[in-house]
Design a protein around this motif. Structure first.
Motif, PDB file in Angstrom:
ATOM      1  N   PRO A   1       0.824  -1.217   0.000  1.00  0.00           N
ATOM      2  CA  PRO A   1       0.000   0.000   0.000  1.00  0.00           C
ATOM      3  C   PRO A   1       0.857   1.266   0.000  1.00  0.00           C
ATOM      4  O   PRO A   1       0.377   2.341  -0.362  1.00  0.00           O
ATOM      5  CB  PRO A   1      -0.825  -0.111   1.287  1.00  0.00           C
ATOM      6  N   GLU A   2       2.126   1.139   0.394  1.00  0.00           N
ATOM      7  CA  GLU A   2       3.000   2.307   0.429  1.00  0.00           C
ATOM      8  C   GLU A   2       3.364   2.797  -0.970  1.00  0.00           C
ATOM      9  O   GLU A   2       3.633   3.973  -1.176  1.00  0.00           O
ATOM     10  CB  GLU A   2       4.293   2.011   1.202  1.00  0.00           C
ATOM     11  N   THR A   3       3.425   1.870  -1.930  1.00  0.00           N
ATOM     12  CA  THR A   3       3.844   2.269  -3.274  1.00  0.00           C
ATOM     13  C   THR A   3       2.707   2.191  -4.290  1.00  0.00           C
ATOM     14  O   THR A   3       2.877   2.568  -5.444  1.00  0.00           O
ATOM     15  CB  THR A   3       5.016   1.386  -3.763  1.00  0.00           C
TER      16      THR A   3
ATOM     17  N   PRO B   1       2.125   4.202  10.012  1.00  0.00           N
ATOM     18  CA  PRO B   1       0.686   3.975   9.764  1.00  0.00           C
ATOM     19  C   PRO B   1       0.182   2.580  10.144  1.00  0.00           C
ATOM     20  O   PRO B   1      -1.021   2.338  10.107  1.00  0.00           O
ATOM     21  CB  PRO B   1       0.573   4.174   8.243  1.00  0.00           C
ATOM     22  N   HIS B   2       1.076   1.641  10.516  1.00  0.00           N
ATOM     23  CA  HIS B   2       0.681   0.227  10.647  1.00  0.00           C
ATOM     24  C   HIS B   2      -0.034  -0.091  11.958  1.00  0.00           C
ATOM     25  O   HIS B   2       0.296  -1.075  12.626  1.00  0.00           O
ATOM     26  CB  HIS B   2       1.919  -0.668  10.516  1.00  0.00           C
ATOM     27  N   VAL B   3      -1.019   0.704  12.321  1.00  0.00           N
ATOM     28  CA  VAL B   3      -1.685   0.541  13.631  1.00  0.00           C
ATOM     29  C   VAL B   3      -2.410  -0.793  13.788  1.00  0.00           C
ATOM     30  O   VAL B   3      -2.618  -1.262  14.913  1.00  0.00           O
ATOM     31  CB  VAL B   3      -2.705   1.675  13.893  1.00  0.00           C
TER      32      VAL B   3
ATOM     33  N   TYR C   1      11.393  -7.660   6.997  1.00  0.00           N
ATOM     34  CA  TYR C   1      11.831  -6.858   5.854  1.00  0.00           C
ATOM     35  C   TYR C   1      11.239  -5.448   5.937  1.00  0.00           C
ATOM     36  O   TYR C   1      11.958  -4.472   6.135  1.00  0.00           O
ATOM     37  CB  TYR C   1      11.490  -7.523   4.506  1.00  0.00           C
ATOM     38  N   HIS C   2       9.925  -5.353   5.840  1.00  0.00           N
ATOM     39  CA  HIS C   2       9.247  -4.052   5.893  1.00  0.00           C
ATOM     40  C   HIS C   2       8.658  -3.877   7.298  1.00  0.00           C
ATOM     41  O   HIS C   2       7.944  -4.750   7.772  1.00  0.00           O
ATOM     42  CB  HIS C   2       8.140  -4.041   4.835  1.00  0.00           C
ATOM     43  N   PRO C   3       8.967  -2.768   7.991  1.00  0.00           N
ATOM     44  CA  PRO C   3       8.625  -2.665   9.417  1.00  0.00           C
ATOM     45  C   PRO C   3       7.131  -2.475   9.695  1.00  0.00           C
ATOM     46  O   PRO C   3       6.687  -1.409  10.107  1.00  0.00           O
ATOM     47  CB  PRO C   3       9.434  -1.443   9.875  1.00  0.00           C
TER      48      PRO C   3
HETATM   49 ZN    ZN Z   1       3.728  -0.897   5.361  1.00  0.00          ZN
END
Ligand code: ZN
Length: 291
Positions: free
Chosen positions: A63-65, A133-135, A197-199
């Motif tokens: 969703p980030e890209t 944003p990863h709540v 990998y992705h936090p």
């Molecule tokens: Zn993310």
């Protein structure tokens, strides 16, 4: 000019896409939209069969890209409410355009009222630290997240308020059960640190007293010296778990895992079955390793 073109596009596409009904999908159900799959799961718990819920970001896509196509904006125009995670990837810039083009769609920030963490990579402070944003990796944050959904639904459809409230109460109890199951699982975890990998699990780590180290550095692939630093830290913290995610690079994760003698596990923080995924992650961290 772009806006003008867009209006032409709208007037051409809308009659073709939704014959007859203004805000109904095929089958006559009213439509709601969310950004990511775990949100659709949460919203489905509250609305049951009363609405159709669309997800914007396709499976195995970051969703980030992700950049939504103009046609997606048109689809969204048929939705009564767009539930944003908050400030994830395209959401912020995009919601303004959406509001201009579809003044009838209500925008809801599901993270409203949740204390946001700063986004860190490898624990290095840097000037342009944004909010993480990863709540949804935190059951406690998700309780507020779902309450924001409930409030918007009651406003949009007061006739079904009692149904929404009953579903909300039942699901809140399930969130509490999930939270205590995770707590029980992690009580005797052999290591309290992990590499990912992705936090995407900072809120999860905070809730359960864990330490997340990410391979990705400020949203990019790490340099050889950054990998070296990470490997050193992982050895010190006796890390035995490296998480990889669908839609993200796995090569660097394999290198790091091999260097520190950790096992690699694929997880999916964007999976629809939100609670099952969190329980799975906890079970991986709690597994007994022979040492
Ligand atoms: Zn993310």
């Amino acid at each position: 000019m772009q806006k003008y073109l867009y209006l032409i596009l709208l007037s051409v596409l809308i009659p073709a896409c939704s014959p007859g009904a203004g805000k109904s999908a095929a089958g006559g159900k009213r439509v709601l939209t969310v950004t990511i799959e775990p949100q659709r799961y949460l919203l489905d718990r509250i609305v049951g069969d009363l609405f159709t819920v669309n997800t914007l970001v396709p499976p195995a896509t970051s969703p980030e890209t992700y950049e939504p196509a103009p046609s997606v904006m048109v689809e969204l125009g048929k939705s009564e409410i767009y539930f944003m995670v908050g400030d994830l990837g395209f959401e912020n810039a995009w919601s303004k355009r959406l509001a201009e083009n579809n003044p009838d769609v209500t925008l809801v920030n599901c993270s409203e009222g949740i204390a946001l963490m700063e986004e860190h990579d490898h624990d290095h402070g840097h000037a342009h630290c944004g909010a993480d944003p990863h709540v949804w990796s935190s059951p406690q944050a998700v309780k507020l997240f779902v309450r924001n959904m409930l409030n918007a639904l009651v406003k949009a459809d007061p006739g079904n308020a009692e149904v929404f409230r009953a579903n909300f109460d039942a699901f809140s109890a399930k969130i509490e059960r999930t939270d205590s199951l995770i707590r029980d699982l992690l009580r005797d975890a052999p290591s309290r640190s992990f590499i990912i990998y992705h936090p995407a699990l900072a809120y999860f780590a905070r809730d359960y007293g864990l330490h997340q180290l990410s391979i990705e550095f400020e949203g990019k692939s790490p340099s050889p010296s950054q990998i070296r630093e990470l490997v050193d830290a992982a050895r010190k913290e006796k890390i035995n778990t490296v998480f990889i995610q669908r839609g993200f690079d796995t090569k660097n994760a394999a290198v790091v895992a091999q260097e520190v003698g950790a096992e690699v596990f694929e997880i999916d923080p964007l999976r629809y079955e939100w609670d099952e995924e969190l329980l799975k992650i906890a079970a991986v961290l709690a597994r007994k390793t022979d040492e």
